[in-house]
Design a protein around this motif. Structure first.
Motif, PDB file in Angstrom:
ATOM      1  N   PHE A  96      -4.653   8.817  -0.105  1.00 21.54           N
ATOM      2  CA  PHE A  96      -5.246   7.633   0.785  1.00 21.54           C
ATOM      3  C   PHE A  96      -4.156   5.864   0.822  1.00 21.54           C
ATOM      4  CE2 PHE A  96      -8.131   7.966  -2.323  1.00 21.54           C
ATOM      5  CZ  PHE A  96      -7.919   6.425  -3.094  1.00 21.54           C
ATOM      6  N   GLU A  97      -4.407   5.499   1.487  1.00 23.34           N
ATOM      7  CA  GLU A  97      -4.713   3.794   1.331  1.00 23.34           C
ATOM      8  C   GLU A  97      -5.593   2.568   2.047  1.00 23.34           C
ATOM      9  OE1 GLU A  97      -1.131   4.604   3.135  1.00 23.34           O
ATOM     10  OE2 GLU A  97       0.164   5.464   2.282  1.00 23.34           O
TER      11      GLU A  97
ATOM     12  N   PRO B 233       0.921  -0.842   0.677  1.00 27.05           N
ATOM     13  CA  PRO B 233      -0.251  -0.024   0.078  1.00 27.05           C
ATOM     14  C   PRO B 233       0.895   1.488  -0.295  1.00 27.05           C
ATOM     15  CG  PRO B 233      -0.174  -1.050   1.996  1.00 27.05           C
ATOM     16  CD  PRO B 233       0.665  -2.046   1.430  1.00 27.05           C
ATOM     17  N   GLY B 234       0.611   2.350  -0.829  1.00 22.52           N
ATOM     18  CA  GLY B 234       1.388   3.159  -0.820  1.00 22.52           C
ATOM     19  C   GLY B 234       2.926   3.836  -1.544  1.00 22.52           C
ATOM     20  N   ILE B 235       3.259   2.432  -2.082  1.00 24.59           N
ATOM     21  CA  ILE B 235       4.592   1.685  -2.830  1.00 24.59           C
ATOM     22  C   ILE B 235       4.412   1.968  -3.735  1.00 24.59           C
ATOM     23  CG2 ILE B 235       6.491   1.171  -2.076  1.00 24.59           C
ATOM     24  CD1 ILE B 235       5.814   0.105   0.817  1.00 24.59           C
ATOM     25  N   ASN B 236       4.885   2.637  -4.610  1.00 22.76           N
ATOM     26  CA  ASN B 236       5.401   2.302  -6.192  1.00 22.76           C
ATOM     27  C   ASN B 236       7.619   1.388  -6.229  1.00 22.76           C
ATOM     28  OD1 ASN B 236       3.142   4.281  -6.274  1.00 22.76           O
ATOM     29  ND2 ASN B 236       2.612   2.786  -8.162  1.00 22.76           N
TER      30      ASN B 236
ATOM     31  N   GLY C  19      15.691  -0.261  -9.152  1.00 27.70           N
ATOM     32  CA  GLY C  19      14.065   0.046  -8.384  1.00 27.70           C
ATOM     33  C   GLY C  19      14.345   1.076  -7.117  1.00 27.70           C
ATOM     34  N   GLN C  20      13.678   2.114  -7.217  1.00 29.53           N
ATOM     35  CA  GLN C  20      13.860   2.786  -6.037  1.00 29.53           C
ATOM     36  C   GLN C  20      12.707   2.915  -5.092  1.00 29.53           C
ATOM     37  OE1 GLN C  20      16.862   2.996  -4.873  1.00 29.53           O
ATOM     38  NE2 GLN C  20      17.852   3.368  -6.181  1.00 29.53           N
ATOM     39  N   PRO C  21      11.789   2.553  -4.325  1.00 29.99           N
ATOM     40  CA  PRO C  21      11.038   2.402  -3.687  1.00 29.99           C
ATOM     41  C   PRO C  21      10.170   3.464  -3.662  1.00 29.99           C
ATOM     42  CG  PRO C  21      12.555   1.122  -2.257  1.00 29.99           C
ATOM     43  CD  PRO C  21      13.610   1.405  -2.978  1.00 29.99           C
ATOM     44  N   VAL C  22       9.480   4.135  -4.157  1.00 29.50           N
ATOM     45  CA  VAL C  22       8.863   4.926  -3.702  1.00 29.50           C
ATOM     46  C   VAL C  22       7.063   4.994  -3.226  1.00 29.50           C
ATOM     47  CG1 VAL C  22       7.459   7.332  -5.339  1.00 29.50           C
ATOM     48  CG2 VAL C  22       8.805   6.051  -6.375  1.00 29.50           C
ATOM     49  N   ILE C  23       7.526   5.888  -1.670  1.00 30.74           N
ATOM     50  CA  ILE C  23       6.223   6.156  -1.114  1.00 30.74           C
ATOM     51  C   ILE C  23       5.507   7.459  -0.945  1.00 30.74           C
ATOM     52  CG2 ILE C  23       5.840   6.176   1.648  1.00 30.74           C
ATOM     53  CD1 ILE C  23       8.748   3.893   1.687  1.00 30.74           C
ATOM     54  N   ARG C  24       4.110   7.066  -1.344  1.00 31.32           N
ATOM     55  CA  ARG C  24       3.804   8.408  -1.064  1.00 31.32           C
ATOM     56  C   ARG C  24       3.781   9.246  -2.245  1.00 31.32           C
ATOM     57  NH1 ARG C  24       1.326   8.636   4.746  1.00 31.32           N
ATOM     58  NH2 ARG C  24       0.080   7.015   5.285  1.00 31.32           N
TER      59      ARG C  24
ATOM     60  N   LEU D 158     -10.631  -6.081  -1.081  1.00 37.82           N
ATOM     61  CA  LEU D 158     -10.530  -4.800  -2.227  1.00 37.82           C
ATOM     62  C   LEU D 158      -9.683  -4.001  -1.663  1.00 37.82           C
ATOM     63  CD1 LEU D 158     -14.520  -4.688  -2.419  1.00 37.82           C
ATOM     64  CD2 LEU D 158     -12.645  -5.876  -3.948  1.00 37.82           C
ATOM     65  N   PHE D 159      -9.073  -3.338  -2.845  1.00 40.68           N
ATOM     66  CA  PHE D 159      -7.549  -2.985  -2.496  1.00 40.68           C
ATOM     67  C   PHE D 159      -7.177  -1.312  -3.494  1.00 40.68           C
ATOM     68  CE2 PHE D 159      -6.259  -6.061  -4.982  1.00 40.68           C
ATOM     69  CZ  PHE D 159      -5.388  -5.173  -6.065  1.00 40.68           C
ATOM     70  N   GLY D 160      -6.544  -0.638  -2.941  1.00 42.23           N
ATOM     71  CA  GLY D 160      -6.110   0.434  -4.009  1.00 42.23           C
ATOM     72  C   GLY D 160      -5.038   1.752  -2.978  1.00 42.23           C
ATOM     73  N   ASP D 161      -4.784   2.413  -3.414  1.00 37.56           N
ATOM     74  CA  ASP D 161      -4.115   3.956  -3.173  1.00 37.56           C
ATOM     75  C   ASP D 161      -3.810   4.655  -4.157  1.00 37.56           C
ATOM     76  OD1 ASP D 161      -2.231   2.623  -5.379  1.00 37.56           O
ATOM     77  OD2 ASP D 161      -0.758   1.523  -3.572  1.00 37.56           O
ATOM     78  N   TYR D 162      -3.741   5.923  -3.479  1.00 36.43           N
ATOM     79  CA  TYR D 162      -3.318   7.096  -3.767  1.00 36.43           C
ATOM     80  C   TYR D 162      -2.947   8.744  -3.680  1.00 36.43           C
ATOM     81  CZ  TYR D 162      -5.023  11.684  -7.103  1.00 36.43           C
ATOM     82  OH  TYR D 162      -5.503  12.766  -8.192  1.00 36.43           O
ATOM     83  N   THR D 163      -1.697   9.155  -4.413  1.00 35.94           N
ATOM     84  CA  THR D 163      -0.720  10.033  -4.439  1.00 35.94           C
ATOM     85  C   THR D 163      -0.944  10.717  -4.940  1.00 35.94           C
ATOM     86  OG1 THR D 163       0.280   8.460  -2.505  1.00 35.94           O
ATOM     87  CG2 THR D 163       1.356  10.792  -3.414  1.00 35.94           C
ATOM     88  N   ARG D 164      -1.400  12.261  -4.458  1.00 39.76           N
ATOM     89  CA  ARG D 164      -1.322  13.097  -5.328  1.00 39.76           C
ATOM     90  C   ARG D 164      -0.187  14.464  -5.621  1.00 39.76           C
ATOM     91  NH1 ARG D 164      -1.777  16.934  -9.251  1.00 39.76           N
ATOM     92  NH2 ARG D 164      -3.319  18.178 -10.023  1.00 39.76           N
ATOM     93  N   GLY D 165       0.472  15.617  -5.890  1.00 32.83           N
ATOM     94  CA  GLY D 165       1.577  15.830  -5.338  1.00 32.83           C
ATOM     95  C   GLY D 165       1.414  17.648  -6.549  1.00 32.83           C
ATOM     96  N   GLN D 166       1.136  18.496  -5.823  1.00 40.41           N
ATOM     97  CA  GLN D 166       0.590  19.932  -6.735  1.00 40.41           C
ATOM     98  C   GLN D 166       1.952  20.346  -5.726  1.00 40.41           C
ATOM     99  OE1 GLN D 166      -3.730  19.573  -5.388  1.00 40.41           O
ATOM    100  NE2 GLN D 166      -3.507  20.481  -7.950  1.00 40.41           N
ATOM    101  N   LEU D 167       2.513  21.517  -7.026  1.00 35.25           N
ATOM    102  CA  LEU D 167       3.815  22.453  -7.011  1.00 35.25           C
ATOM    103  C   LEU D 167       2.588  24.063  -6.314  1.00 35.25           C
ATOM    104  CD1 LEU D 167       5.641  21.946  -9.040  1.00 35.25           C
ATOM    105  CD2 LEU D 167       6.236  21.196  -6.947  1.00 35.25           C
TER     106      LEU D 167
END
Length: 727
Positions: free
Chosen positions: A587-588, A105-108, A117-122, A607-616
């Motif tokens: 969220f996760e 969850p929350g990791i790409n 391959g580097q972990p991307v967390i949120r 059932l699962f999913g996750d999302y991150t929105r990054g804005q400048l």
């Protein structure tokens, strides 16, 4: 620049988020193990219902988190923690730590071809995600550039713990994304249960034409304990379902490619992605009643290729890295009247890699680093329990060669931290503090000025156990991070990333304010978890393509003037370090329903999913580059007797907010299936067979977090077959 002020923001949740979530499916389908996803886990000794395919029934109260200062259980923590081990770790094992954790969850996974391959967390990666082995940083150069592989070898891990929120202050003020701690028992801290035990694992992965072998031996007598491990992995070019380069997107992404009349593209595979890696560890400890002391030596060698971008006659780039790491660990129970436990950890890392261009040496990177930690768990001070500690990280990093983009730089970090816990049933409070003076000193001949920073960070969190079924948690963390050497001083042509990279020696500190709300529900008919987060970051540091091109006529941006230096043919896009305020929110969550539990087996739906929105903010109100997309899906787990299976479908939505001078990525559907069979061989040994089908729809998956999304898609349809024998 207007600073961001933390405020409560409404987060709209329209889908459930999470990761591979295993469910209770069989009482004897798997050997004893502990699994965790989305902050949930179980202990094989405590739970009597193993899960299908990837794990066991989730028991929040059972799993002890070793990275947590008081080694509490997951159910008693106010911030999300993920523990991956045993069957789940085997099923999700990839060639890199990022690929291994990409379904959590929350990791790409920020891939740069299959070898990196580097972990991307949120949405955060690089220096904001601290990668550790047994509580000590891996201290390679993977956070300097996206083409640099991480030195962590997933096949040797016994468990992986991912921490977010206040606990990250224990390991570094800059880890605002999270901490990934890979635990492999290379320095035993407990007495051996028998003179000899171990495991052998063999895997074949058709999507990478990869064969991987690993061996671990552990044991001991009386007060002596030892650990031996080794691995060898060899892979061919990555297999895909179509063309490697999305030519339209590549030309839009790279202005220099727009003028190329022809791009050299491959069909059905990604060229120059074959790799070979090997390594091993020797460790030994004295373990007695008062404590333990031990040492270990680890060696790693990894040779991998960088996917080409299609320029005809451009030489292939390969990287060969070597690392030797020396570890010392010790611990004493009740060393002083006011102390409950004292731990000491020290590591020295000797790292080197060479970037070859068409078989010729281009740039050599070296890094020598020392890291030490002292952790003191004090006896209760009134109602408070906690840990105080000191940490230092010192080292020298340099790039050598005609295309050296970073001057020889010395770093020195010294951190003092404290974490305290107050339990007042039904509420538990955690408080954290860290102050960490940092200095970054380039060699005098570089023309750059040394910088010093004083990050001060703090956190507070609370857990409310409403009743036996419902838990609520709230956490707030303020964290500061000083810029890294490469963010300050990088300057020059870097052919591995195919960019002209420009740092900013005037960068200031990042300051993040992270607010997180968590909820868990647990009943026989349903398990659910939801985490909402909002992270305000003042002076966020990021790498941004400018849309401009460097070439012969453009000159070279130098430390102060603007030209002089290298002379290389071809044109390259300019990748520049920028700083602006940013907001990350997302969220996760996951929901698991037990559908069947009878003589025909156990069946669960998740059932699962996750999302991150990054804005400048205050920078044209744009988008943070290379953010992950919204993911959601479902998984069925079934098990009966010695068999367990799972079927998983994940939908990744199109990424329509890629950032300035980046390209959109299309949506995708990832379908995976797996089956596991456990057989007894002889005596105390266990034999486990597993088969996994990945990307069964052979989708062209363009990873929105990757710098190479337009040149190297994720692996196509493949089969992974393996077995493990343990004793």
């Amino acid at each position: 620049m207007r600073k961001l002020i933390p405020c409560l923001c409404l987060l709209s949740v329209s889908t459930l988020a999470g990761a591979d979530v295993a469910a209770p499916v069989s009482t004897d389908a798997l050997p004893e193990s502990t699994e965790s996803t989305s902050g949930e886990a179980t202990d094989g000794d405590a739970a009597d219902k193993p899960a299908s395919g990837t794990g066991e029934v989730h028991q929040l109260e059972e799993v002890v988190v070793e990275s947590e200062p008081l080694e509490r259980t997951i159910g008693s923590l106010a911030r999300p923690v993920t523990v991956v081990q045993d069957a789940e770790l085997r099923q999700q094992m990839g060639p890199t730590i990022g690929a291994t954790l990409s379904q959590q969850p929350g990791i790409n996974n920020q891939s740069f071809g299959p070898g990196v391959g580097q972990p991307v967390i949120r949405g955060l990666t690089g220096p904001r995600v601290r990668i550790m082995e047994n509580g000590i940083g891996n201290n390679d150069v993977s956070n300097i550039s996206p083409d640099h592989a991480n030195s962590i070898e997933p096949s040797q891990a016994e468990r992986i713990e991912i921490l977010r929120g206040p606990s990250t202050l224990l390991y570094g003020s800059g880890a605002i994304g999270g901490v990934v701690n890979v635990i492999d028992n290379r320095v035993p801290d407990k007495k051996a249960e028998k003179p000899l035990g171990g495991a052998f694992n063999q895997i074949y992965n058709s999507a990478l034409d990869e064969t991987s072998s690993s061996l671990k031996l552990e044991g001991g007598e009386t007060e002596f304990a030892y650990h031996l491990d080794g691995f060898y992995r060899n892979s061919g070019n990555e297999i895909i379902g179509g063309q490697a380069i999305d030519e339209n997107a590549a030309r839009a992404y790279d202005p220099a490619l727009a003028e190329e009349p022809y791009l050299q593209n491959s069909e059905g595979y990604v060229a120059n992605t074959n790799a070979r890696a090997k390594g091993g560890t020797v460790g030994a400890s004295w373990v007695g009643d008062p404590g333990y002391a031990g040492v270990a030596i680890n060696y790693l060698e990894n040779n991998y290729g960088i996917p080409p971008v299609g320029v005809p006659d451009e030489p292939n780039i390969r990287i060969n890295l070597w690392q030797t790491k020396y570890d010392f660990r010790g611990g004493i129970d009740k060393p002083f009247e006011f102390a409950d436990k004292l731990k000491v950890k020290f590591g020295y890392t000797d790292y080197k890699h060479i970037e070859y261009e068409g078989g010729e040496v281009g740039t050599t990177w070296t890094s020598d680093s020392y890291e030490g930690r002292v952790e003191l768990n004090h006896k209760p001070l009134g109602p408070f329990k906690g840990q105080w500690g000191f940490q230092s990280v010192n080292g020298v990093t340099q790039a050598i060669g005609e295309e050296a983009t970073l001057p020889r730089t010395e770093i020195a970090n010294y951190g003092v931290f404290a974490v305290e816990t107050l339990e007042t049933d039904p509420l538990t409070y955690d408080f954290g503090f860290r102050i960490e003076p940092q200095s970054v000193t380039p060699e005098a001949s570089s023309g750059y000025v040394a910088r010093s920073f004083l990050p001060v960070s703090g956190s507070v969190s609370g857990l409310w156990k409403v009743d036996s079924a419902n838990n609520l948690s709230l956490a707030f963390t303020e964290s500061q991070r000083g810029p890294q050497a490469q963010e300050l001083y990088v300057n020059g042509v870097h052919h591995a990333t195919r960019a002209f990279e420009i740092g900013n020696p005037d960068l200031g500190m990042e300051t993040s304010f992270n607010l997180e709300l968590g909820y868990t529900f647990k009943q026989d008919w349903m398990n659910a978890e939801l985490n909402l987060f909002n992270n305000w970051v003042n002076d966020y540091i990021y790498a941004q393509y400018t849309g401009e091109v460097y070439g012969h006529e453009a000159g070279v941006h130098g430390p102060g003037e603007g030209d002089a230096g290298h002379d290389h043919g071809g044109e390259l896009p300019i990748l520049q370090i920028e700083q602006a305020n940013a907001v990350f929110k997302g969220f996760e969550a996951n929901v698991m329903f037990p559908l069947m539990e009878n003589g025909y087996g156990l069946l669960d739906l998740t059932l699962f999913g996750d999302y991150t929105r990054g804005q400048l903010v205050n920078a044209g109100n744009g988008n943070v580059p290379r953010m992950p997309p919204l993911r959601f899906g479902a998984q069925l787990d079934y098990a009966r007797d010695k068999w367990s299976t799972y079927f998983r479908v994940t939908r990744g939505e199109p990424q329509e907010y890629p950032g300035e001078n980046e390209t959109d990525t299309p949506g995708w559907v990832l379908m995976n299936v797996g089956v596991t069979y456990e057989a007894k061989s002889f005596a105390d040994s266990q034999l486990l067979f597993y088969l996994k089908g990945n990307n069964l729809l052979d989708q062209d998956i363009r990873n929105s977090t990757s710098y190479l999304k337009n040149f190297a898609p994720e692996p196509g349809r493949g089969v992974q077959l393996g077995f493990q024998i343990s004793y």
